[in-house]
Design a protein around this motif. Structure first.
Motif, PDB file in Angstrom:
ATOM      1  N   ARG A  33       0.892  -1.168  -0.288  1.00 16.48           N
ATOM      2  CA  ARG A  33      -0.087  -0.236  -0.107  1.00 16.48           C
ATOM      3  C   ARG A  33       0.974   0.999  -0.148  1.00 16.48           C
ATOM      4  O   ARG A  33      -0.052   2.307  -0.673  1.00 16.48           O
ATOM      5  CB  ARG A  33      -0.892  -0.037   1.924  1.00 16.48           C
ATOM      6  CG  ARG A  33      -1.767   1.096   1.462  1.00 16.48           C
ATOM      7  CD  ARG A  33      -2.982   1.278   2.911  1.00 16.48           C
ATOM      8  NE  ARG A  33      -1.526   1.300   3.664  1.00 16.48           N
ATOM      9  CZ  ARG A  33      -0.855   1.836   4.510  1.00 16.48           C
ATOM     10  NH1 ARG A  33      -1.093   3.326   3.839  1.00 16.48           N
ATOM     11  NH2 ARG A  33      -0.217   1.579   5.710  1.00 16.48           N
ATOM     12  N   ILE A  34       2.124   1.050   0.674  1.00 11.96           N
ATOM     13  CA  ILE A  34       2.486   2.663   0.829  1.00 11.96           C
ATOM     14  C   ILE A  34       3.132   3.042  -0.189  1.00 11.96           C
ATOM     15  O   ILE A  34       3.690   4.137  -0.701  1.00 11.96           O
ATOM     16  CB  ILE A  34       4.050   2.035   2.278  1.00 11.96           C
ATOM     17  CG1 ILE A  34       3.048   2.138   4.146  1.00 11.96           C
ATOM     18  CG2 ILE A  34       4.746   3.688   2.002  1.00 11.96           C
ATOM     19  CD1 ILE A  34       3.933   1.975   4.318  1.00 11.96           C
ATOM     20  N   ARG A  36       2.017   1.864  -3.627  1.00 11.31           N
ATOM     21  CA  ARG A  36       1.570   1.938  -4.577  1.00 11.31           C
ATOM     22  C   ARG A  36       1.377   3.478  -4.060  1.00 11.31           C
ATOM     23  O   ARG A  36       0.814   4.172  -5.406  1.00 11.31           O
ATOM     24  CB  ARG A  36       0.156   0.882  -4.201  1.00 11.31           C
ATOM     25  CG  ARG A  36      -0.964   1.309  -5.138  1.00 11.31           C
ATOM     26  CD  ARG A  36      -2.281   0.420  -5.525  1.00 11.31           C
ATOM     27  NE  ARG A  36      -2.563   0.599  -3.874  1.00 11.31           N
ATOM     28  CZ  ARG A  36      -4.101   0.268  -3.500  1.00 11.31           C
ATOM     29  NH1 ARG A  36      -4.741  -0.608  -4.454  1.00 11.31           N
ATOM     30  NH2 ARG A  36      -4.532   0.848  -2.887  1.00 11.31           N
ATOM     31  N   ASP A  37       0.531   4.226  -3.279  1.00  9.84           N
ATOM     32  CA  ASP A  37       0.956   5.166  -3.027  1.00  9.84           C
ATOM     33  C   ASP A  37       1.278   6.306  -2.775  1.00  9.84           C
ATOM     34  O   ASP A  37       0.727   7.178  -3.356  1.00  9.84           O
ATOM     35  CB  ASP A  37      -0.245   5.530  -1.363  1.00  9.84           C
ATOM     36  CG  ASP A  37      -1.485   4.830  -0.876  1.00  9.84           C
ATOM     37  OD1 ASP A  37      -1.970   4.218  -1.770  1.00  9.84           O
ATOM     38  OD2 ASP A  37      -0.951   4.817   0.523  1.00  9.84           O
ATOM     39  N   ALA A  38       2.552   5.805  -3.232  1.00 12.99           N
ATOM     40  CA  ALA A  38       3.434   6.981  -3.256  1.00 12.99           C
ATOM     41  C   ALA A  38       4.090   6.762  -5.275  1.00 12.99           C
ATOM     42  O   ALA A  38       4.896   7.744  -5.290  1.00 12.99           O
ATOM     43  CB  ALA A  38       4.959   6.262  -2.591  1.00 12.99           C
ATOM     44  N   ASP A  63      -5.866  -3.406   6.143  1.00 14.40           N
ATOM     45  CA  ASP A  63      -5.310  -3.205   5.572  1.00 14.40           C
ATOM     46  C   ASP A  63      -4.765  -4.698   5.057  1.00 14.40           C
ATOM     47  O   ASP A  63      -4.876  -4.820   3.762  1.00 14.40           O
ATOM     48  CB  ASP A  63      -3.412  -2.761   5.423  1.00 14.40           C
ATOM     49  CG  ASP A  63      -3.913  -3.315   6.536  1.00 14.40           C
ATOM     50  OD1 ASP A  63      -3.604  -3.695   7.475  1.00 14.40           O
ATOM     51  OD2 ASP A  63      -1.894  -3.153   6.780  1.00 14.40           O
ATOM     52  N   ASP A  66      -8.686  -4.980   2.940  1.00 11.81           N
ATOM     53  CA  ASP A  66      -8.202  -4.302   1.537  1.00 11.81           C
ATOM     54  C   ASP A  66      -6.534  -4.961   0.782  1.00 11.81           C
ATOM     55  O   ASP A  66      -7.336  -5.091  -0.743  1.00 11.81           O
ATOM     56  CB  ASP A  66      -7.325  -2.836   1.991  1.00 11.81           C
ATOM     57  CG  ASP A  66      -7.867  -2.064   3.089  1.00 11.81           C
ATOM     58  OD1 ASP A  66      -9.456  -2.294   2.891  1.00 11.81           O
ATOM     59  OD2 ASP A  66      -7.865  -0.872   3.210  1.00 11.81           O
ATOM     60  N   ASP A  70      -8.977  -6.376  -3.201  1.00  8.17           N
ATOM     61  CA  ASP A  70      -8.440  -4.800  -3.937  1.00  8.17           C
ATOM     62  C   ASP A  70      -8.314  -6.360  -5.224  1.00  8.17           C
ATOM     63  O   ASP A  70      -7.196  -7.058  -5.057  1.00  8.17           O
ATOM     64  CB  ASP A  70      -7.219  -4.765  -3.610  1.00  8.17           C
ATOM     65  CG  ASP A  70      -6.582  -3.741  -4.578  1.00  8.17           C
ATOM     66  OD1 ASP A  70      -6.304  -3.666  -5.962  1.00  8.17           O
ATOM     67  OD2 ASP A  70      -6.974  -2.508  -3.950  1.00  8.17           O
ATOM     68  N   ARG A 211       5.558  -1.573   8.275  1.00  5.45           N
ATOM     69  CA  ARG A 211       5.112  -0.648   7.541  1.00  5.45           C
ATOM     70  C   ARG A 211       6.223   0.649   7.320  1.00  5.45           C
ATOM     71  O   ARG A 211       6.790   1.070   6.661  1.00  5.45           O
ATOM     72  CB  ARG A 211       4.100   0.861   8.472  1.00  5.45           C
ATOM     73  CG  ARG A 211       3.936   1.585   8.601  1.00  5.45           C
ATOM     74  CD  ARG A 211       2.947   2.786   9.316  1.00  5.45           C
ATOM     75  NE  ARG A 211       1.776   1.653   9.614  1.00  5.45           N
ATOM     76  CZ  ARG A 211       0.264   1.945   9.303  1.00  5.45           C
ATOM     77  NH1 ARG A 211       0.421   2.924   8.003  1.00  5.45           N
ATOM     78  NH2 ARG A 211      -0.155   1.445   9.594  1.00  5.45           N
ATOM     79  N   GLU A 215       8.374   2.564   4.266  1.00  2.00           N
ATOM     80  CA  GLU A 215       8.472   4.199   4.181  1.00  2.00           C
ATOM     81  C   GLU A 215       9.406   3.889   3.950  1.00  2.00           C
ATOM     82  O   GLU A 215      10.415   5.333   3.104  1.00  2.00           O
ATOM     83  CB  GLU A 215       7.931   4.956   5.671  1.00  2.00           C
ATOM     84  CG  GLU A 215       6.610   4.558   5.926  1.00  2.00           C
ATOM     85  CD  GLU A 215       5.936   4.907   7.245  1.00  2.00           C
ATOM     86  OE1 GLU A 215       4.800   5.233   7.758  1.00  2.00           O
ATOM     87  OE2 GLU A 215       6.772   5.177   7.987  1.00  2.00           O
TER      88      GLU A 215
END
Length: 226
Positions: A33-34, A36-38, A63, A66, A70, A211, A215
């Motif tokens: 997710r991190i 993909r969001d970036a 999450d 998700d 997804d 997480r 990051e």
């Protein structure tokens, strides 16, 4: 946008105990997710190809659901290629997801070694979490040195496997073996986040570190190849 290759174990049993294992869902879903969001693209391989066995699912974690619900997350699992089918030149990073199954089929795998060496040599990032660093144990650089020699890193601690009664089931002690290869190992208390960055190598100790590892991986990718 950078393409990142996630590598998942296909091993589904803790030794001959009959107890199930597999790749760790949380260690997959959070960094996915991190990234993909970036704006990054994630591909996925499993050691034997196809949807691999899974552990670490928590119905109370949105999450986790998700990722599984997804369409992209489900597609990644169902259509996972083998490592032999992945071209390392397509990726700016490789990420070895944990789960105890990795202890059986990551170490010394020729295609995983090739992916790691090529991505590292091209200036890409090598990441691993929990038992995922089993993939790094025998990887050597072109000069013959072990990739982990002299590098600060972490992994699931041997003492924490022992506390779970798993040391007699695992094929080798991960922490001790990394240290024997020259790695400079550190850890935090059990179930506490701990991530170590050493140049283009980023490692996380346990699922609680997923997480933070995601990051750090995004930050390293933003810095570009070295």
């Amino acid at each position: 946008m950078t393409r990142v290759l996630f590598v998942l174990t296909s091993h589904g049993e803790l030794g001959d105990s009959g107890r199930p294992t597999g790749f760790h869902l949380g260690e997959t879903a959070e960094p996915w997710r991190i990234l993909r969001d970036a704006g990054h693209e994630v591909d996925l391989v499993s050691v034997r190809g196809g949807r691999p066995p899974m552990t670490g699912y928590d119905a109370g974690r949105p999450d986790h659901d998700d990722f599984l619900k997804d369409p992209e997350g489900s597609r990644l699992l169902d259509r996972a290629r083998t490592p032999e089918e992945a071209d390392p030149d397509d990726y700016g990073a490789v990420y070895f997801v944990g789960g105890h199954g990795a202890m059986w089929d990551f170490r010394g795998h020729p295609a995983l070694d090739r992916l790691t060496r090529r991505i590292h040599a091209s200036g890409g990032v090598v990441a691993a979490i929990c038992h995922g660093p089993a993939a790094l144990v025998d990887v050597r650089l072109p000069d013959g040195r072990h990739l982990v020699a002299g590098r600060d890193l972490t992994s699931f601690a041997d003492a924490h496997d022992e506390a779970r009664g798993l040391d007699g089931l695992l094929p080798f002690p991960l922490q001790r073996t990394l240290e024997e290869r020259g790695a400079v190992y550190s850890s935090a208390p059990d179930r506490t986040p701990h991530v170590v960055v050493s140049g283009r190598l980023v490692t996380g100790q346990n699922p609680a570190s997923a997480r933070r590892l995601g990051e750090r991986l995004v930050a390293l990718l933003a810095a570009g190849p070295v």
